[in-house]
Write an enzyme that holds these catalytic residues in place. Structure first.
Site, short mmCIF file in Angstrom:
data_model
loop_
_atom_site.label_atom_id
_atom_site.label_comp_id
_atom_site.label_asym_id
_atom_site.label_seq_id
_atom_site.Cartn_x
_atom_site.Cartn_y
_atom_site.Cartn_z
N CYS A 280 -23.89 -23.87 -31.58
CA CYS A 280 -23.54 -22.71 -32.48
C CYS A 280 -23.36 -22.98 -33.88
CB CYS A 280 -22.52 -21.76 -31.74
SG CYS A 280 -22.61 -20.09 -32.23
N HIS A 363 -25.27 -21.57 -26.01
CA HIS A 363 -24.04 -22.06 -25.50
C HIS A 363 -24.37 -22.87 -24.22
CE1 HIS A 363 -20.72 -20.83 -28.25
NE2 HIS A 363 -21.56 -20.10 -28.50
N GLU A 365 -22.52 -24.66 -22.42
CA GLU A 365 -21.48 -24.67 -21.38
C GLU A 365 -21.45 -23.55 -20.73
OE1 GLU A 365 -19.79 -22.23 -24.68
OE2 GLU A 365 -21.20 -24.07 -24.61
#
Length: 388
Positions: A280, A363, A365
């Site tokens: 990001c 992202h 994660e």
């Protein structure tokens, strides 16, 4: 959208009235929830159908009033395990409806009370579908949520005098002030039984521009020992930790304004064999350090369903960003764009041709979101393994 648009339902007899005022003069009326007060920030929207607590505690939302397109919030309450930071970072919350009862075996509290305890204002009962269409057509815009009796005229004046997100460096507000280490693996949302963990963990330095807890958990789950350093750390401070890899985190605000972070990454790029991985804002700062340019998106990418990919491969990704890197500004002799956002063809991932360096705009994660992109953590570890 009318400048005096009405909410779907008038506030109940015991509800506290709330206002939402946008810089273009739009006025929406609804009911207050969370804290009573006034909050001014950039009004954006998130399209996720779940994960409201993760969104609210994500430091990348610092300075923003988040509109949730999912029509009801609070269904599953709140719990400590779902937080991406110790407290909420959103400045305000805009919802169509708030669940009257939290119903989940994991719930440790009520969303309304939790927000009130952290001083976060909210407005419910507004037509969020109309609001999102307004933002989609006109772009993200500054606004104010107020439930303390401030007049619409005063709110409009405050909103119009507030700074634009463009040009704001917000990393100092969310970054750690002191270094710390992280050793907690991920929670139950991922399978933590990863194969081929190293006998000796990889030493990773994470630069905290507004890092999410889930990112730290995934790094540990993939076999890393993580030291987190402040966003304003010097190159000397980073190299002093003798990292086998450096991670550049997500964060709020305009990446072009984070001059110290850009300078740091330029220095790290001079270490030719040092693996770097950015997510990001970290990805954007990497692009800027390589000589690229960033620009502000009209209304950003915020949600759990953004397709990104390269020929023959597509990942459904979780995203939260309002800026992107200009593809044509990157040096083609040094950088390869590996993924595009398939909705608008903006740069979604890049890698260096002759160094172990890469960044992704989305992202991996996935907190909240799909797990398609988790392999990028394994890719980072593989680069460190090759160097070791």
């Amino acid at each position: 959208m009318s400048s005096t648009a009405s909410p779907p339902a008038a506030p109940g007899p015991t509800a506290t009235a709330a206002l939402l005022v946008l810089a273009d003069g739009t006025l929406l009326r609804g009911e207050a929830f969370g804290a009573i007060g006034t909050a001014v920030g950039e009004v954006v929207f998130n399209t996720g159908m779940t994960g409201y607590q993760e969104v609210m505690t994500d430091p990348s939302y610092s300075g923003q009033l988040v509109t949730f397109t999912y029509p009801e919030l609070g269904n599953t309450g709140v719990n400590a395990a779902d937080q991406e930071a110790p407290h909420p970072h959103v400045r305000g919350v805009i919802a169509r409806e708030l669940a009257p009862v939290a119903s989940s075996w994991r719930a440790e509290g009520d969303l309304d009370q939790w927000l009130a305890g952290h001083g976060v204002v909210g407005i419910r009962g507004v037509d969020t579908r109309a609001l999102v269409r307004h933002l989609r057509e006109g772009g993200a815009i500054n606004g104010a949520i107020s439930s303390d009796g401030t007049t619409p005229q005063a709110l409009l004046a405050a909103v119009r005098s507030a700074p634009s997100m463009e040009g704001l460096n917000l990393t100092a507000q969310v970054s750690t002030r002191e270094p710390y280490t992280w050793s907690e693996p991920c929670g139950a949302t991922f399978d933590t039984r990863l194969q081929d963990r190293p006998a000796r963990p990889y030493r990773v330095v994470a630069i905290d521009f507004g890092i999410k807890r889930a990112i730290l958990e995934r790094l540990v789950a993939h076999g890393c020992s993580v030291t987190v350093l402040p966003a304003d750390s010097s190159l000397e401070a980073v190299l002093r930790e003798r990292p086998e890899g450096v991670f550049l985190s997500n964060g709020p605000g305009d990446p072009a304004a984070v001059s110290g972070g850009i300078a740091l990454v330029k220095g790290l790029l001079e270490q030719p064999d040092l693996p770097l991985f950015g997510i990001c804002m970290g990805h954007q700062i990497l692009g800027l350090a390589l000589g690229g340019r960033s620009f502000k998106l009209a209304y950003g990418h915020r949600g759990l369903n953004h397709p990104c990919g390269s020929p023959g491969q597509v990942e459904i990704t979780s995203q939260n960003h309002g800026f992107a890197i200009e593809a044509d500004s990157l040096p083609a002799e040094r950088v390869r764009i590996t993924h595009h956002n398939l909705n608008d063809h903006t740069v979604a991932a890049l890698e260096l041709l002759h160094q172990p360096v890469f960044g992704v705009q989305y992202h991996p994660e996935a907190s909240p979101g799909p797990h398609d992109a988790d392999h990028h953590f394994a890719r980072f570890v593989a680069l460190m393994a090759a160097r070791r």
